[in-house]
Design a protein around this motif. Structure first.
Motif, mmCIF file in Angstrom:
data_model
loop_
_atom_site.group_PDB
_atom_site.id
_atom_site.type_symbol
_atom_site.label_atom_id
_atom_site.label_comp_id
_atom_site.label_asym_id
_atom_site.label_seq_id
_atom_site.Cartn_x
_atom_site.Cartn_y
_atom_site.Cartn_z
ATOM 1 N N THR A 167 10.805 33.813 6.822
ATOM 2 C CA THR A 167 10.068 32.610 7.270
ATOM 3 C C THR A 167 8.591 32.663 6.878
ATOM 4 O O THR A 167 7.813 31.813 7.305
ATOM 5 N N LYS A 168 8.197 33.653 6.093
ATOM 6 C CA LYS A 168 6.771 33.868 5.811
ATOM 7 C C LYS A 168 6.093 32.607 5.281
ATOM 8 O O LYS A 168 5.107 32.125 5.853
ATOM 9 N N LEU A 169 6.604 32.075 4.200
ATOM 10 C CA LEU A 169 5.938 30.908 3.601
ATOM 11 C C LEU A 169 6.027 29.687 4.506
ATOM 12 O O LEU A 169 5.063 28.932 4.638
ATOM 13 N N GLU A 170 7.178 29.496 5.133
ATOM 14 C CA GLU A 170 7.347 28.315 5.986
ATOM 15 C C GLU A 170 6.354 28.324 7.145
ATOM 16 O O GLU A 170 5.694 27.319 7.435
ATOM 17 N N ARG A 171 6.194 29.487 7.788
ATOM 18 C CA ARG A 171 5.276 29.587 8.926
ATOM 19 C C ARG A 171 3.838 29.310 8.486
ATOM 20 O O ARG A 171 3.085 28.589 9.137
ATOM 21 N N GLN A 172 3.458 29.900 7.363
ATOM 22 C CA GLN A 172 2.076 29.713 6.896
ATOM 23 C C GLN A 172 1.832 28.284 6.437
ATOM 24 O O GLN A 172 0.776 27.708 6.692
ATOM 25 N N HIS A 173 2.824 27.741 5.775
ATOM 26 C CA HIS A 173 2.685 26.376 5.282
ATOM 27 C C HIS A 173 2.522 25.403 6.444
ATOM 28 O O HIS A 173 1.707 24.479 6.402
ATOM 29 N N ARG A 174 3.288 25.661 7.503
ATOM 30 C CA ARG A 174 3.201 24.800 8.687
ATOM 31 C C ARG A 174 1.789 24.858 9.274
ATOM 32 O O ARG A 174 1.204 23.848 9.646
ATOM 33 N N VAL A 175 1.249 26.063 9.350
ATOM 34 C CA VAL A 175 -0.100 26.236 9.912
ATOM 35 C C VAL A 175 -1.139 25.501 9.066
ATOM 36 O O VAL A 175 -2.000 24.790 9.593
ATOM 37 N N LEU A 176 -1.039 25.646 7.749
ATOM 38 C CA LEU A 176 -2.033 25.002 6.879
ATOM 39 C C LEU A 176 -1.866 23.477 6.879
ATOM 40 O O LEU A 176 -2.857 22.739 6.782
ATOM 41 N N THR A 177 -0.637 23.029 7.000
ATOM 42 C CA THR A 177 -0.414 21.587 7.020
ATOM 43 C C THR A 177 -0.960 20.972 8.310
ATOM 44 O O THR A 177 -1.477 19.857 8.310
ATOM 45 N N SER A 178 -0.846 21.717 9.395
ATOM 46 C CA SER A 178 -1.338 21.163 10.664
ATOM 47 C C SER A 178 -2.853 21.302 10.795
ATOM 48 O O SER A 178 -3.454 20.714 11.683
ATOM 49 N N ASN A 179 -3.477 22.086 9.937
ATOM 50 C CA ASN A 179 -4.943 22.186 9.942
ATOM 51 C C ASN A 179 -5.476 21.965 8.529
ATOM 52 O O ASN A 179 -5.716 22.916 7.788
ATOM 53 N N PRO A 180 -5.703 20.703 8.173
ATOM 54 C CA PRO A 180 -6.150 20.396 6.810
ATOM 55 C C PRO A 180 -7.499 21.031 6.459
ATOM 56 O O PRO A 180 -7.803 21.211 5.277
ATOM 57 N N ALA A 181 -8.277 21.421 7.486
ATOM 58 C CA ALA A 181 -9.589 22.032 7.210
ATOM 59 C C ALA A 181 -9.441 23.477 6.759
ATOM 60 O O ALA A 181 -10.353 24.042 6.153
ATOM 61 N N ALA A 182 -8.312 24.090 7.069
ATOM 62 C CA ALA A 182 -8.128 25.507 6.719
ATOM 63 C C ALA A 182 -7.744 25.639 5.250
ATOM 64 O O ALA A 182 -6.882 24.908 4.753
ATOM 65 N N GLY A 183 -8.377 26.582 4.573
ATOM 66 C CA GLY A 183 -8.095 26.784 3.156
ATOM 67 C C GLY A 183 -7.100 27.895 2.892
ATOM 68 O O GLY A 183 -6.405 27.897 1.884
ATOM 69 N N ILE A 184 -7.064 28.868 3.809
ATOM 70 C CA ILE A 184 -6.159 30.000 3.615
ATOM 71 C C ILE A 184 -5.497 30.388 4.936
ATOM 72 O O ILE A 184 -6.013 30.097 6.016
ATOM 73 N N CYS A 185 -4.361 31.029 4.814
ATOM 74 C CA CYS A 185 -3.671 31.542 5.999
ATOM 75 C C CYS A 185 -3.145 32.928 5.675
ATOM 76 O O CYS A 185 -2.541 33.146 4.620
ATOM 77 N N ILE A 186 -3.409 33.877 6.570
ATOM 78 C CA ILE A 186 -2.827 35.208 6.382
ATOM 79 C C ILE A 186 -1.852 35.497 7.523
ATOM 80 O O ILE A 186 -1.885 34.842 8.557
ATOM 81 N N THR A 187 -0.978 36.463 7.296
ATOM 82 C CA THR A 187 -0.082 36.929 8.355
ATOM 83 C C THR A 187 -0.459 38.370 8.689
ATOM 84 O O THR A 187 -1.289 38.975 8.011
ATOM 85 N N TYR A 188 0.149 38.904 9.717
ATOM 86 C CA TYR A 188 0.030 40.335 9.974
ATOM 87 C C TYR A 188 0.915 41.086 8.982
ATOM 88 O O TYR A 188 1.804 40.481 8.364
ATOM 89 N N LEU A 189 0.655 42.367 8.863
ATOM 90 C CA LEU A 189 1.388 43.218 7.930
ATOM 91 C C LEU A 189 1.963 44.418 8.681
ATOM 92 O O LEU A 189 1.337 44.937 9.598
ATOM 93 N N GLN A 190 3.166 44.799 8.304
ATOM 94 C CA GLN A 190 3.780 45.998 8.876
ATOM 95 C C GLN A 190 4.066 46.992 7.751
ATOM 96 O O GLN A 190 4.751 46.643 6.783
ATOM 97 N N ASN A 191 3.546 48.197 7.872
ATOM 98 C CA ASN A 191 3.861 49.231 6.887
ATOM 99 C C ASN A 191 5.239 49.813 7.165
ATOM 100 O O ASN A 191 5.667 49.900 8.313
ATOM 101 N N PHE A 192 5.946 50.195 6.118
ATOM 102 C CA PHE A 192 7.157 51.000 6.306
ATOM 103 C C PHE A 192 7.232 52.046 5.209
ATOM 104 O O PHE A 192 6.639 51.887 4.143
#
Lengths: 148, 233
Positions: free
Chosen positions: B95-120
Motif C-alpha cells: 500500500t506504500k504508493l497508495e497511502r502516500q498518494h492519498r496524503v498528497l492528494t488531500s494536501n495540495p500544498a505538500a510537495g513530498i511525502c515520506i513513510t517510515y522505514l523498517q530495517n531487516f
C-alpha cells in the motif's frame, strides 16, 4: 574532573568533525546530535586533533590570542568537560608520547572570545538512518559503487 | 490532472534481490505507471533479471557513476507527475504508493511525502539482527531516504536533482535542500518500506572514509547557516 595535564583527543570512532570558516562543526554519528564551537572553536579543535594536553592547548591559545593564562585555563577545562560529556573527545592521563604544540610566535595577538559549544538535535532523525553500528568494523572504500 | 507515478530503480550488481524489489513494485495497490531501472554499470546477472520483467520496465544502462547519478538519469526519463524510488535490494509494502498518494492528494500544498522505514537483515546476518534487537536501528524510523519518498515532479523542479559529487548523504542533502526551498513535507508514520541490511550496503563500508564524513559535515554546515539566517530575533 579533568586536569590541565590530561590529553584530549577527538573520539574518531563516532565523531565527524571539520573546521569550516573558522568554526568547528562536529557530528556525533551515534546520537545524531551536531555541534558548533564558535569564536576560537576552530583554532582549538585543530589543536585537539593533534592530541595535546589541555595545558599545551592553553599555551598555544595564549600565544595567539589576547587572553590571560588563568582565563584560558578555566575556559579550556570547561570546554573539555563539555566535549567529554557529549562523547566528542576522550581524555587520558598525559604521557610522554603526547604531541607537541606548534610554537609559532604570533606578531600581534588576536582578540579573544571564549569558545562556546552549541548543541543541535534537529537532524537526529536523519542521522538515525545510518548510524555507525557498535561492534562493526568499517572498511575503507572511496569508490562510488554500491547502493545504500 | 490524472495520476501518473514513475518509479526509478537504481541498481548496481543487484541481481540477487532485484526480482523481489520489482515484485513489490508490481504488487502495489496503486501501481506506478512506469518503472525505470537504471543499471549503474552492473557486472553481475542484473540484465538477465531485468529481462524477465521486460514487459513492465524501461531499462537503461550507464557506466558506473553512483546511485545519485543513476537516480538523476531516471528522473530525466520519468514522465509521471509523481516520482518515487526503490533500491534494488529493498521492498515496499503493497500500500506504500497508495497511502502516500492519498496524503498528497488531500494536501495540495505538500510537495513530498515520506513513510517510515523498517530495517531487516539477510539470513546470513541473523547474528547481527539479534545483536541489534534493542537498538533504535531495528525499530521503525522516519525514512529520509529515497526509497521512502513520493514527490511531486514540481518538488524536483524546485529543489533540483541529487548531488552526484556526494559519497554519502546525498538523500539527506536533498531533503535538507527541499526544506530550505520551502517544500512542504508530509509523513506517513508507518513502516511501508523495508530496507535490507546485507554486507554490501554502502553505509557499512564508507564511515571511515574522510570524503563520506566530509559530505555529511557539509550538509550540517549548510543546514546550520540556513537555520541561523532564519532564526527569530
Amino acid at each position: 574532573m579533568l586536569s590541565l595535564s590530561d590529553v584530549i583527543a577527538a573520539n574518531e570512532q563516532q565523531v565527524a568533525a571539520k573546521v569550516m570558516d573558522g568554526e568547528a562543526i562536529l557530528i556525533n554519528l551515534a546520537t545524531g546530535a551536531y555541534y558548533s564551537i564558535g569564536a576560537t572553536g576552530g583554532f582549538i579543535w585543530s589543536l585537539i586533533e593533534k592530541q595535546l594536553s589541555i595545558h599545551d592547548i592553553v599555551c598555544t591559545l595564549t600565544e595567539h590570542y589576547d587572553v590571560a593564562q588563568s582565563r584560558a585555563e578555566a575556559d579550556m577545562l570547561s570546554l573539555s568537560e563539555q566535549l567529554c560529556a557529549e562523547g566528542l573527545v576522550t581524555a587520558s592521563v598525559s604521557g610522554a608520547a603526547a604531541g607537541v604544540a606548534p610554537r609559532t610566535a604570533a606578531s600581534a595577538k588576536l582578540p579573544y572570545q571564549p569558545p562556546t559549544l552549541e548543541k543541535y538535535t534537529d537532524m537526529a532523525e536523519m542521522f538515525a538512518l545510518d548510524p555507525p553500528l557498535p561492534g562493526l568494523s568499517y572498511a575503507q572504500a572511496d569508490k562510488p559503487d554500491a547502493k545504500r | 490532472m490524472s495520476t501518473s507515478i514513475s518509479c526509478v530503480v537504481p541498481v548496481y550488481n543487484g541481481a540477487r534481490f532485484l526480482a523481489e524489489a520489482l515484485d513489490s513494485i508490481l504488487a502495489q495497490t496503486l501501481p506506478p505507471t512506469e518503472i525505470i531501472v537504471v543499471d549503474d554499470g552492473s557486472t553481475d546477472a542484473t540484465t538477465e533479471v531485468v529481462n524477465a520483467y521486460a514487459r513492465h520496465v524501461t531499462y537503461l544502462w550507464q557506466a558506473n557513476a553512483g546511485p545519485a547519478s543513476a537516480r538523476n538519469r531516471g528522473i530525466a526519463l520519468a514522465t509521471g507527475n509523481f516520482i518515487s524510488f526503490l533500491d534494488a535490494d529493498d521492498l515496499w509494502h503493497k500500500t506504500k504508493l497508495e497511502r502516500q498518494h492519498r496524503v498528497l492528494t488531500s494536501n495540495p500544498a505538500a510537495g513530498i511525502c515520506i513513510t517510515y522505514l523498517q530495517n531487516f537483515w539477510v539470513t546470513e546476518l541473523s547474528h547481527e539482527r539479534d545483536r541489534m534487537r534493542d537498538h533504535d536501528f531495528a525499530k521503525p524510523m522516519p525514512g529520509y531516504v529515497c526509497q521512502c519518498l513520493l514527490a511531486r515532479r514540481s518538488a524536483f523542479d524546485a529543489v533540483g536533482r541529487f548531488d552526484e559529487t556526494k559519497r554519502l548523504g546525498e538523500d539527506q542533502d536533498w531533503y535538507l535542500r527541499a526544506e530550505r526551498a520551502g517544500v512542504v513535507r508530509e509523513i506517513v508514520p508507518e513502516p511501508l518500506v523495508y530496507r535490507r541490511i546485507h554486507d554490501q550496503n554502502t553505509t557499512y563500508q564508507v564511515y571511515d572514509s574522510q570524503k563520506a564524513r566530509g559530505d555529511l559535515l557539509d550538509n550540517v554546515f549548510k543546514h546550520l547557516k540556513h537555520r541561523r539566517a532564519n532564526a527569530p530575533e
